[in-house]
Design a protein around this motif. Structure first.
Motif, PDB file in Angstrom:
ATOM      1  N   ALA A 149     -48.049  68.628  19.917  1.00 32.51           N
ATOM      2  CA  ALA A 149     -48.171  69.622  18.750  1.00 32.51           C
ATOM      3  C   ALA A 149     -49.223  70.586  18.847  1.00 32.51           C
ATOM      4  N   GLN A 150     -50.396  70.117  19.293  1.00 30.28           N
ATOM      5  CA  GLN A 150     -51.613  70.662  19.458  1.00 30.28           C
ATOM      6  C   GLN A 150     -51.299  71.796  20.367  1.00 30.28           C
ATOM      7  N   ALA A 151     -50.942  71.179  21.619  1.00 31.83           N
ATOM      8  CA  ALA A 151     -50.470  72.328  22.591  1.00 31.83           C
ATOM      9  C   ALA A 151     -49.606  73.471  22.260  1.00 31.83           C
ATOM     10  N   ARG A 152     -48.544  73.035  21.545  1.00 33.94           N
ATOM     11  CA  ARG A 152     -47.629  74.182  20.939  1.00 33.94           C
ATOM     12  C   ARG A 152     -48.414  75.112  20.049  1.00 33.94           C
ATOM     13  N   ARG A 153     -49.521  74.635  19.409  1.00 37.61           N
ATOM     14  CA  ARG A 153     -50.035  75.526  18.605  1.00 37.61           C
ATOM     15  C   ARG A 153     -51.128  76.446  19.111  1.00 37.61           C
ATOM     16  N   LEU A 154     -51.720  75.783  20.385  1.00 37.94           N
ATOM     17  CA  LEU A 154     -52.343  76.509  21.528  1.00 37.94           C
ATOM     18  C   LEU A 154     -51.574  77.820  22.001  1.00 37.94           C
ATOM     19  N   THR A 155     -50.407  77.541  22.570  1.00 32.22           N
ATOM     20  CA  THR A 155     -49.714  78.373  23.482  1.00 32.22           C
ATOM     21  C   THR A 155     -48.582  79.032  22.856  1.00 32.22           C
ATOM     22  N   GLY A 156     -47.992  78.423  21.741  1.00 31.98           N
ATOM     23  CA  GLY A 156     -46.902  79.067  21.005  1.00 31.98           C
ATOM     24  C   GLY A 156     -45.444  78.523  21.854  1.00 31.98           C
ATOM     25  N   LEU A 157     -45.636  77.618  22.878  1.00 29.24           N
ATOM     26  CA  LEU A 157     -44.461  77.445  23.427  1.00 29.24           C
ATOM     27  C   LEU A 157     -43.782  76.220  22.883  1.00 29.24           C
ATOM     28  N   PRO A 158     -42.518  76.196  22.826  1.00 29.06           N
ATOM     29  CA  PRO A 158     -41.846  75.063  22.271  1.00 29.06           C
ATOM     30  C   PRO A 158     -42.017  73.913  23.118  1.00 29.06           C
ATOM     31  N   ILE A 159     -41.725  72.582  22.486  1.00 30.58           N
ATOM     32  CA  ILE A 159     -41.969  71.278  23.249  1.00 30.58           C
ATOM     33  C   ILE A 159     -40.801  70.344  23.581  1.00 30.58           C
ATOM     34  N   VAL A 160     -40.543  69.838  24.740  1.00 30.72           N
ATOM     35  CA  VAL A 160     -39.552  68.724  25.064  1.00 30.72           C
ATOM     36  C   VAL A 160     -40.388  67.578  25.299  1.00 30.72           C
ATOM     37  N   THR A 161     -39.876  66.591  24.580  1.00 35.07           N
ATOM     38  CA  THR A 161     -40.439  65.198  24.861  1.00 35.07           C
ATOM     39  C   THR A 161     -39.363  64.085  24.873  1.00 35.07           C
ATOM     40  N   GLU A 162     -39.486  62.935  25.733  1.00 36.90           N
ATOM     41  CA  GLU A 162     -38.620  61.781  25.614  1.00 36.90           C
ATOM     42  C   GLU A 162     -38.565  61.064  24.364  1.00 36.90           C
ATOM     43  N   VAL A 163     -37.428  60.591  24.016  1.00 43.13           N
ATOM     44  CA  VAL A 163     -37.327  59.268  23.152  1.00 43.13           C
ATOM     45  C   VAL A 163     -36.583  58.289  23.909  1.00 43.13           C
ATOM     46  N   MET A 164     -37.064  57.079  23.637  1.00 45.28           N
ATOM     47  CA  MET A 164     -36.464  55.975  24.590  1.00 45.28           C
ATOM     48  C   MET A 164     -35.820  55.026  23.637  1.00 45.28           C
TER      49      MET A 164
END
Ligand code: PEP
Ligand code: MN
Length: 300
Positions: free
Chosen positions: A112-127
């Motif tokens: 979430a911090q990286a998204r705030r910094l770059t404006g890029l949406p994020i994809v991450t895995e749920v197991m």
């Protein structure tokens, strides 16, 4: 009059039988994932980014979120060189229980911090189904890993939420099984699904898996869902990632997902296949140069 009534009764009886048969089989005529059900391409909305429908989306980031410096540094380079979506695993499916398993909630916070910094949406895995609500709070797109593609209870739950799903093909999943797995999500009412070819297990051992690029052609013909290629997990070696990224664009994929790391030698997971920022930049330059040509090919 009596005859007409009898005919009406028969028609009603046949209709009732047909309805009963459909209800019993719980199966629509054409799969929801199929082009018969929906001829036009589905466009998946990942935050402000569109995937599918003719563009080429680059998803990049580390295999796993390791610490703030690693995640934020990698995110900056990914954004600077043109990635549209940022990846990073907080929950990692590792072959060995003794390998780094991911930072969990702390990893989601860093994303979430990286998204705030770059404006890029994020994809991450749920197991695990029990983590869906938490992951959905943070992620713009939820990833289903190769090992979970036939975890049907997980898929059913992902069908119930309203977040895009990024679905990896399994190591031993046929195209038919892959589409059937995606059908679980669409059948639940979530039509925002991206499919990802990430290499399958064959007799070949020179690469980590075997990239099945022909699956892209078959999938693009059979389904309206966007199809993305992950060359990193397919080959397991960063030297082969760039040529296969070019091949993915040429074959008509809707995008790629690649692993990159600020310092791959120090990566806690999949360092061998992670591009350095300089290698990512070189790959992006080549893909950008090819994009204009591709418009002509895809139009044919
Ligand atoms: C990943 O993308 O982080 C990953 C674990 O990939 P796969 O499920 O394709 O092995
Ligand atoms: Mn990985």
């Amino acid at each position: 009059m009596a005859l007409a009534s009898k005919m009406e009764i028969e028609v009603e009886a046949v209709e009732a039988m047909a309805a009963g048969a459909v209800a019993h089989k719980l199966k629509p005529q054409a799969l929801l994932v199929s082009r018969e059900a929906k001829p036009q391409d589905t466009v998946v909305h990942a935050g402000p980014v569109s995937v599918g429908g003719g563009g080429f989306t680059v998803i990049a980031g580390p295999c796993s979120v390791e610490n703030p410096e690693q995640m934020l540094c990698t995110a900056r380079w990914a954004q600077r060189y043109g990635a549209a979506i940022l990846r990073g695993g907080a929950y990692k499916p590792r072959t060995s229980p003794y390998s780094f398993q991911g930072l969990g909630r702390e990893g989601l916070e860093l994303l979430a911090q990286a998204r705030r910094l770059t404006g890029l949406p994020i994809v991450t895995e749920v197991m695990d189904s029990s983590d869906i609500d938490l992951v959905a709070e943070y992620a713009d797109v939820i990833q289903v890993g190769a090992r979970n593609v036939q975890n049907f209870s997980l898929l059913r739950k992902l069908g119930e939420i309203r977040k895009p799903i990024f679905m990896k093909r399994g190591l031993m999943t046929t195209i038919k099984e892959f589409l059937s797995a995606a059908e679980y999500i669409l059948a639940g009412g979530n039509d925002q699904v991206i499919l990802c070819e990430r290499g399958i297990r064959t007799f070949e051992t020179a690469t980590r898996n075997t990239l099945d690029l022909s699956a892209v052609c078959v999938l693009k013909e059979k389904t309206h869902l966007p199809v993305v290629v992950d060359p990193s997990h397919a080959v397991g070696n960063r030297r082969y990632v760039k040529p296969l990224a070019r091949a993915s664009l040429a074959v008509g994929a809707d995008g790629i997902m690649v692993e990159m790391h600020c310092d791959p030698e120090k990566a806690l997971c999949d360092g061998d296949q992670s591009l350095t920022p300089a290698e990512f930049k070189a790959m992006m330059e080549e893909l950008n140069a090819m994009t204009a040509l591709r418009r002509g090919w895809l139009a044919c």
